[in-house]
Design an enzyme around this catalytic site. Sequence first.
Site, PDB file in Angstrom:
ATOM      1  N   ARG A   1      -2.970  51.300  70.999  1.00  0.00           N
ATOM      2  CA  ARG A   1      -1.626  51.087  70.815  1.00  0.00           C
ATOM      3  C   ARG A   1      -1.122  50.445  71.988  1.00  0.00           C
ATOM      4  O   ARG A   1      -0.440  49.293  71.815  1.00  0.00           O
ATOM      5  CB  ARG A   1      -0.880  52.334  70.741  1.00  0.00           C
ATOM      6  CG  ARG A   1      -1.610  53.341  69.994  1.00  0.00           C
ATOM      7  CD  ARG A   1      -0.827  54.580  69.542  1.00  0.00           C
ATOM      8  NE  ARG A   1      -1.430  55.741  68.836  1.00  0.00           N
ATOM      9  CZ  ARG A   1      -0.886  56.681  68.019  1.00  0.00           C
ATOM     10  NH1 ARG A   1       0.480  56.826  68.180  1.00  0.00           N
ATOM     11  NH2 ARG A   1      -1.462  57.648  67.392  1.00  0.00           N
TER      12      ARG A   1
ATOM     13  N   THR B   1      -7.124  48.175  64.860  1.00  0.00           N
ATOM     14  CA  THR B   1      -7.039  49.104  64.058  1.00  0.00           C
ATOM     15  C   THR B   1      -5.596  49.727  64.024  1.00  0.00           C
ATOM     16  O   THR B   1      -5.218  50.837  63.318  1.00  0.00           O
ATOM     17  CB  THR B   1      -8.182  50.067  64.213  1.00  0.00           C
ATOM     18  OG1 THR B   1      -8.236  51.121  63.265  1.00  0.00           O
ATOM     19  CG2 THR B   1      -7.930  51.050  65.520  1.00  0.00           C
TER      20      THR B   1
ATOM     21  N   ASP C   1     -14.063  56.316  61.007  1.00  0.00           N
ATOM     22  CA  ASP C   1     -13.595  55.293  60.186  1.00  0.00           C
ATOM     23  C   ASP C   1     -13.556  53.958  60.543  1.00  0.00           C
ATOM     24  O   ASP C   1     -14.254  53.005  60.218  1.00  0.00           O
ATOM     25  CB  ASP C   1     -12.419  55.600  59.598  1.00  0.00           C
ATOM     26  CG  ASP C   1     -11.437  56.091  60.961  1.00  0.00           C
ATOM     27  OD1 ASP C   1     -11.854  56.288  61.942  1.00  0.00           O
ATOM     28  OD2 ASP C   1     -10.250  56.312  60.369  1.00  0.00           O
TER      29      ASP C   1
ATOM     30  N   GLU D   1      -2.582  53.138  56.014  1.00  0.00           N
ATOM     31  CA  GLU D   1      -3.912  52.516  55.632  1.00  0.00           C
ATOM     32  C   GLU D   1      -3.811  51.957  54.130  1.00  0.00           C
ATOM     33  O   GLU D   1      -4.222  50.761  53.847  1.00  0.00           O
ATOM     34  CB  GLU D   1      -5.098  53.577  55.681  1.00  0.00           C
ATOM     35  CG  GLU D   1      -5.348  53.894  56.923  1.00  0.00           C
ATOM     36  CD  GLU D   1      -4.707  54.927  57.638  1.00  0.00           C
ATOM     37  OE1 GLU D   1      -4.723  54.763  58.912  1.00  0.00           O
ATOM     38  OE2 GLU D   1      -3.727  55.618  57.116  1.00  0.00           O
TER      39      GLU D   1
ATOM     40  N   GLU E   1      -6.605  55.572  72.078  1.00  0.00           N
ATOM     41  CA  GLU E   1      -5.296  55.755  71.468  1.00  0.00           C
ATOM     42  C   GLU E   1      -4.590  54.633  72.435  1.00  0.00           C
ATOM     43  O   GLU E   1      -3.866  53.808  72.131  1.00  0.00           O
ATOM     44  CB  GLU E   1      -4.689  57.037  71.484  1.00  0.00           C
ATOM     45  CG  GLU E   1      -5.219  58.127  70.509  1.00  0.00           C
ATOM     46  CD  GLU E   1      -4.928  57.528  69.214  1.00  0.00           C
ATOM     47  OE1 GLU E   1      -4.247  56.443  68.754  1.00  0.00           O
ATOM     48  OE2 GLU E   1      -5.234  58.336  68.246  1.00  0.00           O
TER      49      GLU E   1
END
Length: 675
Positions: free
Chosen positions: A310, A664, A439, A575, A306
């Site tokens: 980010r 992502t 994913d 998404e 994360e």
Amino acid sequence: MYSTAAATAASSPPRRDFISVTLSPEEGLGTGGYNNSKAWRRRSCWRKWKQLSRLQRSIILFLCAALALCGVISYSSLGEPWKGLANKSLDDQRTEADIPGLKLANPAVLPAPQKANGNLGDSPELSPQKPPKLPHARRGPPSLQLKPPRRNVRLKTQYDTSKAVEEPVQAEREENPEKPVISWRGAVIEPDQSPEPPSSKMKEAEKPSSVEAEEQKEPVPINERQLAVIEAFRHAWRGYKDFAWGHDELKPLSKSYSEWFGLGLTLVDALDTLWILGLKEEFEEARKWVATDLVFDKNVDVNLFESTIRILGGLLSTYHLSGDSLFLEKAKDIGNRLMPAFKTPSKIPYSDVNIGRGTAHPPRWTSDSTVAEVTSIQLEFRELSHLTGDEKFQRAVDEVMRQVHSLSGKNDGLVPMFINTNSGQFTHLGVYTLGARADSYYEYLLKQWIQGGKKENELLEDYMRAIEGVKKHLLQRSQPKKLTFVGELAHGHFSAKMDHLVCFLPGTLALGAHNGLTADHMKLAEALIETCYQMYAQVETGLSPEIVHFNLHAQKGHKDVEIKPADRHNLLRPETVESLFYMYRFTGDKKYQDWGWEILQSFNKYTRVPTGGYTSINNVQNPSNPEPRDKMESFFLGETLKYLFLLFSDDIDLINLDKFVFNTEAHPLPIWVPA
């Protein structure tokens, strides 16, 4: 001698008008006296030079050096136009066909934010816009900004986008559509097969100089739907600024905040969105906070995945868009502090790092890491190495991919969800999904291949095999509308369960097709994005739940989508609008813009908090009481609203997908340009 001659003249009767002078031998000609020769003049000047004080000689030398420097500069400036004229005829004849196999991918340049002045109110009610035909325009500002190290890119900023001017329409590059780019186990991968607007396939026969381009560009105007996104962002930002400034996440209902890492996640995640939306004042406020208050030297555990996607991704992206070295320095700081995660027996990183102490560890309950987390940090660490020249970052993440590439336990390219940090082996075998915990592994296979200039064939091989595995094991069609969806496989048993997270896949498939992969990937993308849209359209609030189950058999009174009580929350996820952006960018089909517009209106209707901010909700099936959860995830600003803004834009160079690849968390990073 003079006095003797004068006395003699006075005693003689006739006056003689001359003077006799006798020279001493040492002053005679040829013995060092003045003879007007070059040698004598040089010796005379040297005597005078030696008679000068040291200060006088220094001043004279300094003036001479200054004059010489001015002469060199003047020569260079006067010679440049002649040099340009001399090279022009050669440049006019150069086309991309002259360099076989090389596609120009100079990183796109975005203008600096301009202050948007659209205020559409708290609940915008805009009729669907019919934007003009996609223009063949290049978006680019005239003023030169900082040039990042080791990058072949000129970063420019311009706060007033209305001053941008149009680059001339570029001639289509000659290309042989029958020439394959690469072959993967007998499958020919052809270049640029994807159906896309003609403007996105414009080729460069002659690329004007940056100065010429800057003088010929025109802005692509911001339309009403984009203004609606800007208004929504400002509403969300106002809530964050008023009640959660500098903290991780806003709690809009209680007008407070929550902390995860204590690193201003929402602010850092939104930096490049502020830039792209043109919000100058807000960006400057956020930059000031980063400069003065974003400190990583603190005793706190952060999640490697994360914080990479980010924080590190957000800082790198903002650096590339703005050219401001502040963000690169912060990125290097956090990147170095995350490196202890890779100090494991297997080189598969731990999930958590203490960025103050320099220690790392797995979760308390297991020594496993999730596959998606350890294989979805590569774009960011590779880019950090590319910028800094320090190979340790890329070496660490490439080693992870090398190991995963050769591991057993895959099922036709599909990977399990967990991997052990001690043994480096997959665990919990037999469960395969494209949802949570797996994913972005598939997403980053393709995007690393694109980022690196399409040279790393192991990544492409794993991606192509995985998509074939999806087709073979996970694809089904629902009833009654026969929607194509991606389910899950657990020990040989198929489950018609699909996470909203899986809706990244249509966009990824479309991106692959755009980059020359087989055309049936685009067909599958078109089918899957229809399904993701129906996950919104078939729900009472027009918002998708976190998880849906599809009906495999027709039942009277039942829709394709079934929602269980535990799955009906909505977290403002990006998404679906992400994939809508890719689909519109590559096809030009305006239905994708219309679908995104419906989703934005539903967000405004059911998740908007009047005092500022948006909130996730617990029940998408209850329009009268969606049960707000009092939390605005950072990715709503970092991803969801950014993708909506890009979706509604008809400017293909607003983050050109031939020059940038999104991580992502929707942070664009440059595609590496071949040397």
